[in-house]
Design an enzyme around this catalytic site. Structure first.
Site, mmCIF file in Angstrom:
data_model
loop_
_atom_site.group_PDB
_atom_site.id
_atom_site.type_symbol
_atom_site.label_atom_id
_atom_site.label_comp_id
_atom_site.label_asym_id
_atom_site.label_seq_id
_atom_site.Cartn_x
_atom_site.Cartn_y
_atom_site.Cartn_z
ATOM 1 N N ASN A 1 -12.908 -3.150 2.730
ATOM 2 C CA ASN A 1 -13.783 -1.990 2.827
ATOM 3 C C ASN A 1 -14.718 -2.026 1.624
ATOM 4 O O ASN A 1 -14.245 -2.087 0.480
ATOM 5 C CB ASN A 1 -12.972 -0.696 2.812
ATOM 6 C CG ASN A 1 -12.075 -0.559 4.038
ATOM 7 O OD1 ASN A 1 -12.430 -1.026 5.116
ATOM 8 N ND2 ASN A 1 -10.931 0.071 3.874
ATOM 9 N N HIS B 1 -10.277 -5.398 -3.385
ATOM 10 C CA HIS B 1 -8.954 -5.577 -2.779
ATOM 11 C C HIS B 1 -9.094 -5.996 -1.332
ATOM 12 O O HIS B 1 -10.062 -5.647 -0.665
ATOM 13 C CB HIS B 1 -8.106 -4.300 -2.885
ATOM 14 C CG HIS B 1 -8.764 -3.069 -2.344
ATOM 15 N ND1 HIS B 1 -9.693 -2.343 -3.059
ATOM 16 C CD2 HIS B 1 -8.642 -2.429 -1.156
ATOM 17 C CE1 HIS B 1 -10.108 -1.316 -2.344
ATOM 18 N NE2 HIS B 1 -9.486 -1.351 -1.166
ATOM 19 N N ASP C 1 0.845 -1.193 0.000
ATOM 20 C CA ASP C 1 0.000 0.000 0.000
ATOM 21 C C ASP C 1 0.887 1.253 0.000
ATOM 22 O O ASP C 1 1.921 1.306 0.668
ATOM 23 C CB ASP C 1 -0.911 0.001 1.234
ATOM 24 C CG ASP C 1 -2.076 0.957 1.095
ATOM 25 O OD1 ASP C 1 -3.220 0.485 0.981
ATOM 26 O OD2 ASP C 1 -1.842 2.189 1.075
ATOM 27 N N HIS D 1 -6.969 -5.686 2.193
ATOM 28 C CA HIS D 1 -5.828 -5.145 2.933
ATOM 29 C C HIS D 1 -5.299 -6.261 3.837
ATOM 30 O O HIS D 1 -6.068 -6.848 4.604
ATOM 31 C CB HIS D 1 -6.253 -3.986 3.843
ATOM 32 C CG HIS D 1 -6.782 -2.774 3.138
ATOM 33 N ND1 HIS D 1 -6.016 -1.661 2.904
ATOM 34 C CD2 HIS D 1 -8.012 -2.501 2.630
ATOM 35 C CE1 HIS D 1 -6.745 -0.733 2.294
ATOM 36 N NE2 HIS D 1 -7.970 -1.229 2.117
ATOM 37 N N GLN E 1 -14.138 2.731 1.506
ATOM 38 C CA GLN E 1 -13.589 2.243 0.234
ATOM 39 C C GLN E 1 -13.337 3.457 -0.643
ATOM 40 O O GLN E 1 -14.229 4.292 -0.844
ATOM 41 C CB GLN E 1 -14.552 1.277 -0.464
ATOM 42 C CG GLN E 1 -13.923 0.672 -1.723
ATOM 43 C CD GLN E 1 -14.787 -0.386 -2.388
ATOM 44 O OE1 GLN E 1 -15.947 -0.576 -2.015
ATOM 45 N NE2 GLN E 1 -14.234 -1.059 -3.371
HETATM 46 P P1 5GP Z 1 -9.647 1.474 0.338
HETATM 47 O O1 5GP Z 1 -9.698 2.765 1.098
HETATM 48 O O2 5GP Z 1 -10.372 1.559 -0.983
HETATM 49 O O3 5GP Z 1 -10.088 0.270 1.142
HETATM 50 O O4 5GP Z 1 -8.112 1.163 0.037
HETATM 51 C C1 5GP Z 1 -7.444 1.667 -1.070
HETATM 52 C C2 5GP Z 1 -5.980 1.669 -0.732
HETATM 53 O O5 5GP Z 1 -5.245 1.842 -1.924
HETATM 54 C C3 5GP Z 1 -5.556 2.763 0.231
HETATM 55 O O6 5GP Z 1 -5.014 2.181 1.420
HETATM 56 C C4 5GP Z 1 -4.510 3.568 -0.554
HETATM 57 O O7 5GP Z 1 -3.428 3.965 0.249
HETATM 58 C C5 5GP Z 1 -4.085 2.580 -1.627
HETATM 59 N N1 5GP Z 1 -3.680 3.194 -2.874
HETATM 60 C C6 5GP Z 1 -4.344 4.158 -3.559
HETATM 61 N N2 5GP Z 1 -3.690 4.454 -4.702
HETATM 62 C C7 5GP Z 1 -2.587 3.652 -4.719
HETATM 63 C C8 5GP Z 1 -1.518 3.496 -5.657
HETATM 64 O O8 5GP Z 1 -1.441 4.153 -6.706
HETATM 65 N N3 5GP Z 1 -0.562 2.587 -5.332
HETATM 66 C C9 5GP Z 1 -0.607 1.841 -4.188
HETATM 67 N N4 5GP Z 1 0.386 0.960 -3.972
HETATM 68 N N5 5GP Z 1 -1.613 1.961 -3.293
HETATM 69 C C10 5GP Z 1 -2.579 2.859 -3.567
#
Ligand code: 5GP
Ligand code: ZN
Length: 116
Positions: free
Chosen positions: A89, A102, A32, A104, A96
């Site tokens: 999420n 995805h 992440d 985590h 999300q």
């Molecule tokens: P969500 O909030 O949708 O459950 O998680 C999305 C995750 O993707 C977040 O923890 C954020 O830090 C990660 N993320 C967003 N854009 C990128 C990216 O371009 N590269 C990587 N490695 N992680 C990303």
């Protein structure tokens, strides 16, 4: 199958770089960008679906490989024995922010409960 506006599809295609830790036929795992624990890896299906529940409906055979990949990542990251948290999420209120399914995988520190 890929969505041109999706960050994680761009990582899958190699258009956006990522620190990849594992890949197989159905999944990709990468660190992440904003880690919330010493180990914070995202495991994603190669198929573009908005969330894991939709993956279960549209491609049930790809759900087990996703969970197997989570287990393998936890093992190779050295957090399997101590314990780790898998977070899905789903939807805006659950925080999300990327609408490509995805998981985590968080570990390397003690986790609080209930989650915030
Ligand atoms: P969500 O909030 O949708 O459950 O998680 C999305 C995750 O993707 C977040 O923890 C954020 O830090 C990660 N993320 C967003 N854009 C990128 C990216 O371009 N590269 C990587 N490695 N992680 C990303
Ligand atoms: Zn996508």
């Amino acid at each position: 199958m890929a969505d041109g506006d999706c960050i994680f599809c761009s990582i899958l295609s190699g258009d956006i770089p990522a620190d990849v830790v594992r890949e197989d036929e159905h999944t990709l795992a990468f660190r992440d960008l904003e880690p919330q624990a010493p180990t914070h890896v995202l495991v994603i299906p190669r198929r573009h679906v908005p969330d894991v529940g939709t993956l279960a409906v549209e491609a049930p055979d790809e759900v087990a490989p996703l969970f197997a990949a989570v287990r393998a990542v936890a093992g190779q990251e050295g957090v399997a024995d101590r314990g780790y948290r898998s977070v899905f999420n789903t939807g805006a209120e659950a925080h999300q922010t990327v609408f490509h399914a995805h998981v985590h995988v968080l570990g390397g520190r003690a986790m609080a409960w209930p989650p915030g």
